[in-house]
Design an enzyme around this catalytic site. Structure first.
Site, mmCIF file in Angstrom:
data_model
loop_
_atom_site.group_PDB
_atom_site.id
_atom_site.type_symbol
_atom_site.label_atom_id
_atom_site.label_comp_id
_atom_site.label_asym_id
_atom_site.label_seq_id
_atom_site.Cartn_x
_atom_site.Cartn_y
_atom_site.Cartn_z
ATOM 1 N N ALA A 109 -20.193 2.198 -30.778
ATOM 2 C CA ALA A 109 -19.048 2.249 -29.868
ATOM 3 C C ALA A 109 -19.503 2.540 -28.450
ATOM 4 C CB ALA A 109 -18.060 3.329 -30.319
ATOM 5 N N ILE B 30 -22.424 6.426 -30.838
ATOM 6 C CA ILE B 30 -21.604 6.104 -29.678
ATOM 7 C C ILE B 30 -22.409 6.338 -28.400
ATOM 8 C CG2 ILE B 30 -20.581 8.433 -29.698
ATOM 9 C CD1 ILE B 30 -17.974 7.172 -28.616
ATOM 10 N N CYS B 31 -22.150 5.529 -27.392
ATOM 11 C CA CYS B 31 -22.742 5.679 -26.062
ATOM 12 C C CYS B 31 -24.268 5.648 -26.148
ATOM 13 C CB CYS B 31 -22.226 6.954 -25.409
ATOM 14 S SG CYS B 31 -22.557 7.069 -23.627
ATOM 15 N N GLY B 32 -24.947 6.648 -25.598
ATOM 16 C CA GLY B 32 -26.399 6.655 -25.571
ATOM 17 C C GLY B 32 -27.044 6.636 -26.934
ATOM 18 N N THR C 13 -26.309 4.727 -29.297
ATOM 19 C CA THR C 13 -26.523 3.335 -29.702
ATOM 20 C C THR C 13 -27.881 2.846 -29.208
ATOM 21 O OG1 THR C 13 -25.422 2.417 -27.729
ATOM 22 C CG2 THR C 13 -24.037 2.855 -29.647
#
Length: 213
Positions: free
Chosen positions: A159, A108-110, A112
């Site tokens: 995400a 999720i977030c960074g 990814t």
């Protein structure tokens, strides 16, 4: 029944809000298809304590060197301040090992961006905070970007950092944690803030108890 282990990667400045829904419900037996079938263990680069974005101090259960993908049900990678700039590259490398062993990974977030830097999103449908966020990694998968809060392609969940509930729902699906009707009720309660979801969860629990008798 032998409990399976979900591994949560932990590192300094990890974003507390991004993984909370997922691990809290994985650890809670209520409403699960097989109550208590999973446990959560934390994985650090070392056993030294880490401090989250919110200032919470976590002592890892195991180190990356001790983590064996084949013994895990899932690896969860939260975002962190340095996640998009190589700060969690060793965890992304472990993610590649998980996928090679046909074990799922959720980022999720960074985190990814860390997967993108490893080339793990080049051939998979994926999402993140924005297309431009991943473009800065120089990865080759921009044509596979999907503009939605969370998505699963094969064994990879991705995400946006502002979609922890959608992230959790994808994790529950890949773990087969809930019946679909239960997951629908959970989504109704937590994502839509509809109290009717709570009563639907209670009804599902009563029915499960009756069937178990």
């Amino acid at each position: 029944m032998e409990r399976q282990t979900v591994h949560l990667a932990v590192y300094d400045t990890m974003a507390d809000w991004e993984y909370g829904y997922a691990i809290a419900h994985i650890q809670s037996p209520e409403f699960q298809k097989v109550p208590g079938c999973y446990e959560v263990k934390t994985v650090g680069a070392t056993l030294a304590p880490v401090t989250t974005k919110g200032g919470v101090r976590i002592v890892p259960d195991i180190t990356l060197a001790q983590l064996v993908p084949e013994s895990s049900a899932l690896l969860i990678l939260p975002g962190a301040d340095s996640a998009a700039t190589g700060g969690i590259a060793d965890f992304a490398e472990m993610a590649a090992r998980f996928l090679a062993a046909e074990k799922p990974v959720a980022a999720i977030c960074g985190a990814t961006a860390a997967l993108a830097q490893q080339g793990l999103l080049d051939k998979r449908a994926h999402t993140s905070n924005a297309p431009e966020f991943l473009a800065m990694t120089g990865y080759q998968g921009s044509s596979r970007y999907v503009d939605q809060p969370a998505i699963t392609d094969g064994n990879v969940i991705t995400a946006s950092g502002v979609a922890p509930i959608a992230f959790a729902a994808e994790i529950f699906r890949i773990l087969d944690l809930y019946d679909e009707s239960t997951l629908d009720a959970w989504w109704q309660l937590f994502a839509k803030q509809d109290p009717a979801g709570f009563y639907a969860l209670m009804q599902d629990q009563e029915q499960a108890q009756e069937q178990a008798q």
